[in-house]
Structures are given as structure tokens and as C-alpha cells.
Design a protein around this motif. Structure first.
Motif, PDB file in Angstrom:
ATOM      1  N   GLN A 194     -29.566 -12.093  70.172  1.00  0.00           N
ATOM      2  CA  GLN A 194     -29.992 -13.487  70.243  1.00  0.00           C
ATOM      3  C   GLN A 194     -30.331 -13.960  68.839  1.00  0.00           C
ATOM      4  O   GLN A 194     -31.074 -13.307  68.117  1.00  0.00           O
ATOM      5  N   ARG A 200     -32.278 -15.876  66.103  1.00  0.00           N
ATOM      6  CA  ARG A 200     -33.681 -16.272  65.993  1.00  0.00           C
ATOM      7  C   ARG A 200     -33.876 -17.076  64.714  1.00  0.00           C
ATOM      8  O   ARG A 200     -33.694 -16.549  63.627  1.00  0.00           O
ATOM      9  N   TYR A 260     -32.228 -14.462  61.342  1.00  0.00           N
ATOM     10  CA  TYR A 260     -31.958 -13.094  61.746  1.00  0.00           C
ATOM     11  C   TYR A 260     -31.577 -13.055  63.217  1.00  0.00           C
ATOM     12  O   TYR A 260     -31.685 -14.046  63.934  1.00  0.00           O
ATOM     13  N   ARG A 315     -32.074 -10.963  66.882  1.00  0.00           N
ATOM     14  CA  ARG A 315     -32.906 -10.017  67.640  1.00  0.00           C
ATOM     15  C   ARG A 315     -31.981  -9.266  68.603  1.00  0.00           C
ATOM     16  O   ARG A 315     -31.319  -9.868  69.437  1.00  0.00           O
ATOM     17  N   TYR A 316     -31.965  -7.952  68.470  1.00  0.00           N
ATOM     18  CA  TYR A 316     -31.120  -7.094  69.294  1.00  0.00           C
ATOM     19  C   TYR A 316     -31.958  -6.370  70.340  1.00  0.00           C
ATOM     20  O   TYR A 316     -33.077  -5.954  70.061  1.00  0.00           O
ATOM     21  N   LEU A 362     -36.641  -3.708  70.944  1.00  0.00           N
ATOM     22  CA  LEU A 362     -36.164  -4.897  70.246  1.00  0.00           C
ATOM     23  C   LEU A 362     -36.170  -4.624  68.751  1.00  0.00           C
ATOM     24  O   LEU A 362     -37.131  -4.066  68.226  1.00  0.00           O
ATOM     25  N   ASP A 373     -35.144  -6.713  65.027  1.00  0.00           N
ATOM     26  CA  ASP A 373     -34.671  -7.891  64.307  1.00  0.00           C
ATOM     27  C   ASP A 373     -33.916  -7.425  63.070  1.00  0.00           C
ATOM     28  O   ASP A 373     -34.373  -6.534  62.361  1.00  0.00           O
ATOM     29  N   ASP A 374     -32.755  -8.051  62.815  1.00  0.00           N
ATOM     30  CA  ASP A 374     -31.955  -7.672  61.656  1.00  0.00           C
ATOM     31  C   ASP A 374     -31.150  -8.881  61.205  1.00  0.00           C
ATOM     32  O   ASP A 374     -30.804  -9.739  62.021  1.00  0.00           O
ATOM     33  N   ARG A 426     -36.048   0.307  63.594  1.00  0.00           N
ATOM     34  CA  ARG A 426     -35.265  -0.499  62.667  1.00  0.00           C
ATOM     35  C   ARG A 426     -33.896   0.121  62.499  1.00  0.00           C
ATOM     36  O   ARG A 426     -33.688   1.309  62.775  1.00  0.00           O
TER      37      ARG A 426
END
Length: 91
Positions: free
Chosen positions: A40, A42, A46, A48-49, A60, A62-63, A88
Motif C-alpha cells: 500500500q 503511504r 514509501y 507499506r508491505y 508490516l 515500510d520501504d 526491515r
């Protein structure tokens, strides 16, 4: 007014907790295999996986890099000295 002050106090406590976690040194880093289930956007900065770990739990991450949904990924489980754990993608 009381509701607003209460909400502000809760937000401040959560922010302080995040600052404390960011300031705590990293104790250990371990590699884990996972599968990317969804993504998604964000804030346009970045992605959000949602990843499924081999034990059936979900995390979750974020990358700002793109990863293919449905692919296997190697991620890192990071533990800080204060006990906080986060996941991560490796650099």
C-alpha cells in the motif's frame, strides 16, 4: 475539550515511546524468510508491505523500494537493547 486533551496526551506518549526506541542501540539482527502478501502506498514517500513469516504470523514493513507481491523475501528481525523488535528489508 477533555477528549481533545486526552487524545493529545496519548499521541505525545506514543511519540515519546518511539523516540526512546529509536535512541536505543541495536542488540541483534537475524535473517528471516518471508513472503510479500500485499503493498500500500503511504504518503507518496514509501510503501507499506504486509509479509507472511514462515511461522504463519504477519509483519508490516515500510520501504521506499519496490518489491514484487507474492515473491519470497529475506528480511531482518532487529532487536534493540530496550527489548523493542522491528522488521526491515536488508540494505
Amino acid at each position: 475539550m477533555i477528549l481533545f486533551v486526552g487524545a493529545f496526551a496519548i499521541m505525545l506518549m506514543l511519540a515519546a515511546n518511539q523516540w526512546a526506541n529509536d535512541a536505543s542501540p541495536i542488540r541483534s539482527v537475524g535473517a528471516i524468510d518471508a513472503t510479500i502478501k500485499s503493498a500500500q502506498w503511504r504518503d507518496g514517500k514509501y510503501i507499506r508491505y504486509v509479509l507472511a513469516l514462515n511461522d504463519g504470523s504477519y509483519v508490516l514493513i515500510d520501504d521506499d523500494r519496490s518489491h514484487l507481491i507474492g515473491s519470497d523475501a529475506s528480511i531482518e528481525r532487529v532487536t534493540r537493547d530496550n527489548g523493542a523488535v522491528f522488521y526491515r528489508f536488508p540494505e
